[in-house]
Design a protein around this motif. Sequence first.
Motif, short mmCIF file in Angstrom:
data_model
loop_
_atom_site.label_atom_id
_atom_site.label_comp_id
_atom_site.label_asym_id
_atom_site.label_seq_id
_atom_site.Cartn_x
_atom_site.Cartn_y
_atom_site.Cartn_z
N THR A 87 9.20 -0.48 -9.52
CA THR A 87 8.81 1.01 -9.88
C THR A 87 8.34 0.98 -11.39
O THR A 87 7.39 1.78 -11.77
CB THR A 87 9.94 1.85 -9.67
N ARG A 88 9.05 0.43 -12.45
CA ARG A 88 8.69 0.55 -13.70
C ARG A 88 7.36 -0.21 -13.74
O ARG A 88 6.43 0.27 -14.76
CB ARG A 88 9.67 -0.22 -14.53
N HIS A 89 7.08 -1.32 -13.34
CA HIS A 89 5.90 -1.95 -13.26
C HIS A 89 4.72 -0.93 -13.08
O HIS A 89 3.65 -0.91 -13.29
CB HIS A 89 5.86 -3.17 -12.72
N ILE A 90 4.94 -0.33 -11.77
CA ILE A 90 3.87 0.59 -11.00
C ILE A 90 3.84 1.67 -11.97
O ILE A 90 2.63 2.02 -12.25
CB ILE A 90 4.17 1.03 -9.78
N ARG A 91 4.62 2.33 -12.53
CA ARG A 91 4.59 3.32 -13.37
C ARG A 91 3.89 3.12 -14.89
O ARG A 91 3.30 3.94 -15.41
CB ARG A 91 6.01 3.87 -13.89
N GLY A 92 3.60 1.80 -15.16
CA GLY A 92 2.81 1.32 -16.36
C GLY A 92 1.56 1.75 -16.07
O GLY A 92 0.78 2.19 -17.05
N SER A 93 0.85 1.73 -14.74
CA SER A 93 -0.32 1.99 -14.68
C SER A 93 -0.63 3.61 -13.86
O SER A 93 -1.81 4.17 -13.85
CB SER A 93 -1.14 1.19 -13.68
N ARG A 94 0.62 4.00 -13.10
CA ARG A 94 0.49 5.06 -12.29
C ARG A 94 1.49 6.04 -12.79
O ARG A 94 2.70 5.80 -12.14
CB ARG A 94 0.46 4.84 -10.84
N PRO A 95 1.44 6.84 -13.70
CA PRO A 95 2.58 7.61 -14.07
C PRO A 95 3.03 8.69 -13.17
O PRO A 95 2.66 8.73 -12.22
CB PRO A 95 1.87 8.37 -15.45
N LEU A 96 4.41 9.31 -13.75
CA LEU A 96 4.87 10.30 -12.59
C LEU A 96 3.83 11.25 -12.45
O LEU A 96 3.18 11.63 -13.18
CB LEU A 96 6.12 10.68 -13.15
N PRO A 113 3.46 9.19 -5.64
CA PRO A 113 5.27 9.41 -5.38
C PRO A 113 5.72 8.11 -4.92
O PRO A 113 5.26 7.42 -4.11
CB PRO A 113 5.06 10.40 -4.20
N ILE A 114 6.88 7.69 -5.55
CA ILE A 114 7.60 6.64 -5.19
C ILE A 114 8.97 7.24 -4.72
O ILE A 114 9.83 7.86 -5.65
CB ILE A 114 7.82 5.61 -6.46
N LEU A 115 9.44 6.69 -3.44
CA LEU A 115 10.63 7.42 -2.91
C LEU A 115 11.82 6.21 -2.77
O LEU A 115 11.31 5.34 -1.96
CB LEU A 115 10.40 8.10 -1.62
N ALA A 116 12.77 6.38 -3.30
CA ALA A 116 13.66 5.24 -2.94
C ALA A 116 14.34 5.54 -1.56
O ALA A 116 14.74 6.67 -1.34
CB ALA A 116 14.82 5.37 -4.03
N LEU A 131 15.94 7.38 -10.51
CA LEU A 131 14.83 8.35 -11.07
C LEU A 131 14.68 7.91 -12.59
O LEU A 131 13.60 8.11 -13.07
CB LEU A 131 15.68 9.76 -11.20
N ASP A 132 15.46 7.15 -13.10
CA ASP A 132 15.28 6.75 -14.60
C ASP A 132 14.25 5.76 -14.58
O ASP A 132 13.36 5.49 -15.52
CB ASP A 132 16.40 6.25 -15.35
N ALA A 133 14.04 4.80 -13.56
CA ALA A 133 12.95 3.82 -13.28
C ALA A 133 11.78 4.43 -12.93
O ALA A 133 10.81 3.64 -13.11
CB ALA A 133 13.53 2.93 -12.17
N GLY A 134 11.62 5.64 -12.66
CA GLY A 134 10.39 6.23 -12.35
C GLY A 134 10.19 6.67 -10.96
O GLY A 134 9.09 7.21 -10.88
N MET A 135 11.08 6.87 -9.96
CA MET A 135 11.15 7.08 -8.72
C MET A 135 11.17 8.73 -8.64
O MET A 135 11.89 9.38 -9.46
CB MET A 135 12.01 6.67 -7.88
N ASP A 136 10.33 9.35 -7.59
CA ASP A 136 10.46 10.62 -7.76
C ASP A 136 11.63 11.16 -6.80
O ASP A 136 12.06 12.27 -7.11
CB ASP A 136 9.24 11.10 -6.87
#
Length: 968
Positions: free
Chosen positions: A664-673, A677-680, A694-699
């Motif tokens: 998730t952190r890697h994906i958020r580097g190019s696709r911010p919140l 949507p990234i759902l755990a 959520l801290d890692a960038g999941m929605d």
Amino acid sequence: MNDEIEALRGRFGRFLVFLFWLHVPLHALVALIQGESPLYAALAGTVLAASYHLMWALQGPAPATRYLSAVALMGEAAILLFLLRGHPWQMDMHMYFFAMLALTIAWLDRQAIIVAALAVSLHHLILLYILPYAVFSQAGTVERVLLHAGIVAFQTAVLVWLNGMLIASFQRIGRMSDEIIQKNVALEERTHEAEEATRVKSMFLANMSHEIRTPMNAILGYGHLIGHTNLDDRQRDYVEKIKGAGSSLLRLINDILDFSKNEAGKLVLEMHDFDLRSTIADQVQLVSFDAQAKGVRVFTHIGPDVPAAVCGDPLRLAQVAINLLSNAVKFSAGGRVEIGLEVVERRSGPEGERAVLELVVADDGIGMTLQQQAALYKPFSQADNSTTRRFGGTGLGLAICKQILEQMGGSISVRSAPGKGSTFTCRFEMAEAGALPTSRTLSFDQIRSLRVLATDDNAASREIVQGIFGHWGMRIDLAASGEEALAACTDASARDVPFDLVLIDWKMPGMDGIELARILQQRAGDGPMPVTLILTAYSVDEAMAEAQGIPISAVLAKPIDPQALLDTITMLFAHKDATVEAMPREEVRRNQVDPHLRGQRVLLVEDNEINLEIATELLTQAGLVVDPAVNGRIACDLVARRGDTYAAVLMDVQMPEMDGLEATRHIRGSRPLGTLPILAMTAHAFEEEKNKCLDAGMDDHIAKPVSPAALVALLNRWLKPVVPETGAAGLGSRTAAADPALLLPAELAPFDLATALERVGGKAALLRRLIVSFGKDYGEVATAMNDALARGEPEDARRRAHGLRSVAGSLGLHEVQSRATDLEQLLLLPSSGRAAIDTEIAALDAALRSAVAAARTLEVPGAGAEIAHDAAAADPERAAQALAELRGLLLRRSLRAREAYDKFASASGVPVAERNQHPLCAAVLRLDYAAALDIVDRIDGRAEAESFGDGFDPDAPAVNFVAQRNNS
């Protein structure tokens, strides 16, 4: 201590930068008032401010900076004194010297104070001997200067003494701080083992939660999927019992986790406005079916002064209410359960009105002894703790209720006696909220003007409905049967005063509620039909499924909640034309996303093969296209290549190679919140685990085992519709799915293509593939039915007719569907003669042959042909690998399929001149992935027939990625 002093000096030094620069416009203003040149005055202030600013920038709060500031502060006062010469306020300006002198104490440096005092003395001497006219133009004497010097010396002494006191205080505080730090270190050493034990316990619970939820996900997931297949009554009973036992185990797990969070002080209450009445009504509805099964009547009483909206945590309050209601029903055999809510006190405060509420749940069940009551709120303790317990449960429900209410600042108590039932009383306080947003546009006076007919064969039920409407000041007509209601409606229409609203009980002897609604619809013709509400003590889902095709406005469950009834009536008459047809059974199960989201592509990241299969099936049933990834690294690669095509990513947390958090952190580097949507979707259910996601960038987060309804609700909330991927150069400018004309003709008799396309969410590629498969699989179904009847197996023939009816309806084959339906009904009747059955099979076969012939016109010419190749140049092993790669890319609808085809053609020894002429190449070039897959299967000799039975979902994508991955 030194650190504290340096920090104070730093803050004071920065303050002086602004103070000096603020004097520049002040000097200019005073000069302007006095008739002097503001330029020179501002220039003098600028010299002082710039000198200090430069020194501060170079050395910070060093001694040189402090001494310079002391001189400059006195210079500011001297400039103002000079500018005010001749003005009555000039002598008052001497006070500014003392203010600037006092300011230097903030440096906590007595040398700086002394330097400032010397600067003041020097200033007075200069004015006395060099510029006497500036201040002492009339009476400047040495004595007067000495008087000023004495005052300055006294102030300086006081400031130096105070400076020393401050330094001593800082030193004392420093020593105390050191002692506290030492004691804290000792305390940390003594509590380290306890903290470590707590950490180990938390990690153990988290791991156990994950380990238990993973197999639980499989149990409940497969139970849900099996429930959608053809089962006989005995098998369905077994499946329901497995699901029931699994749900009970899941409740136990949730109770343990809730209790652990509460014990650790990690229960956090949410605070937002919600409808208090609806929250209680929802919990009553949840226990209504269990209550009905046990013959228990549930009554609700909510006081008239209970606020409609409050601010608090509705989920936790609902947890308390459902626990108490469930226990009341569980420990009762017949009789009644009452739930009441009253306001016992109102309080006014700075934050507005607050209400102290009392929630009471009473039953006339088995009751409890005083000894049982004493242990009631102890965890894992139950009133019935014998080895022959009649009632299940974890023994945690009431302990959790007590924790939640105490968190709300409330309490819980009980009154009970053996054989006389129990009464639980909960008190809690909540802030009253303003009116909640509502779509109501109908006044209560307008509702009172409605003409209403209530139909129920039960006299008590009629009396209850009459009482509800009577409380609202409304008169209603009553009918004891469907026939009586029909006569009343006919008479009212004849007198030109038709009923506006008809409430109908579902299950009635003779003409039931559904039949009555159907007749009312037929008699209405093209005219308006009264708003129709079905009331039922049975399953709402079953009622809506049976009412399919009838414009039922709403279905409400008994016991009737007056507020819910009023809300429903208000909503329906605010939008009078908004009556809706009862939803089909698939929609009632709420296992599909909203229509505008169906057909969207999601990325599912899951390493467990069973969980991957279950999640894929659930998402497919929900109407989505699924790309699988077995770890975070693969997910990151897919998002990098095809991220714009995904409406969401569902991410597991624990995976090999790269876990979900890192991915998730890697994906958020190019696709911010806010973009993708990234759902755990994980077995981790602890709040801290959710926060990590959520801290890692999941929605958002959904815990396993996954509830299909909860999953669909989550997807509806987060899915972002995306535009289908565009073609690359040389491969066309749009996908085949984006334009049905690329795949289907304008007409294909006898298929109703418009209806069929709507059933598959507009996915033309999927519909084309289904029609082609239909042509292959159902051409000989009539022969198969005759063979089954010849073997004495009419049930097999009926199943084939049933399956054909489902498929035909999905593909818009209305005549085939009608014939299959008639044949199925005929085969259900034991009295049906063979001659009549043979006639129906012949009629069905005639309709089928026309449909099959039309379907076969869509088959790709030459799809079964072998590719012409040079055997000497072929590499069978490499060709097989290339074919498997091509199949995978076609399943993922990847534009790299053209490259894979070239590799396959090369490995097969196909001459370059002939490669672009083959049907497989043509299908790949026009992005007809369905046709290309069909050809690949035929080339590979492993074409598998599509199977459409009761489980066929017309809105689901055709590709089952897990199954096809295994096949390939």
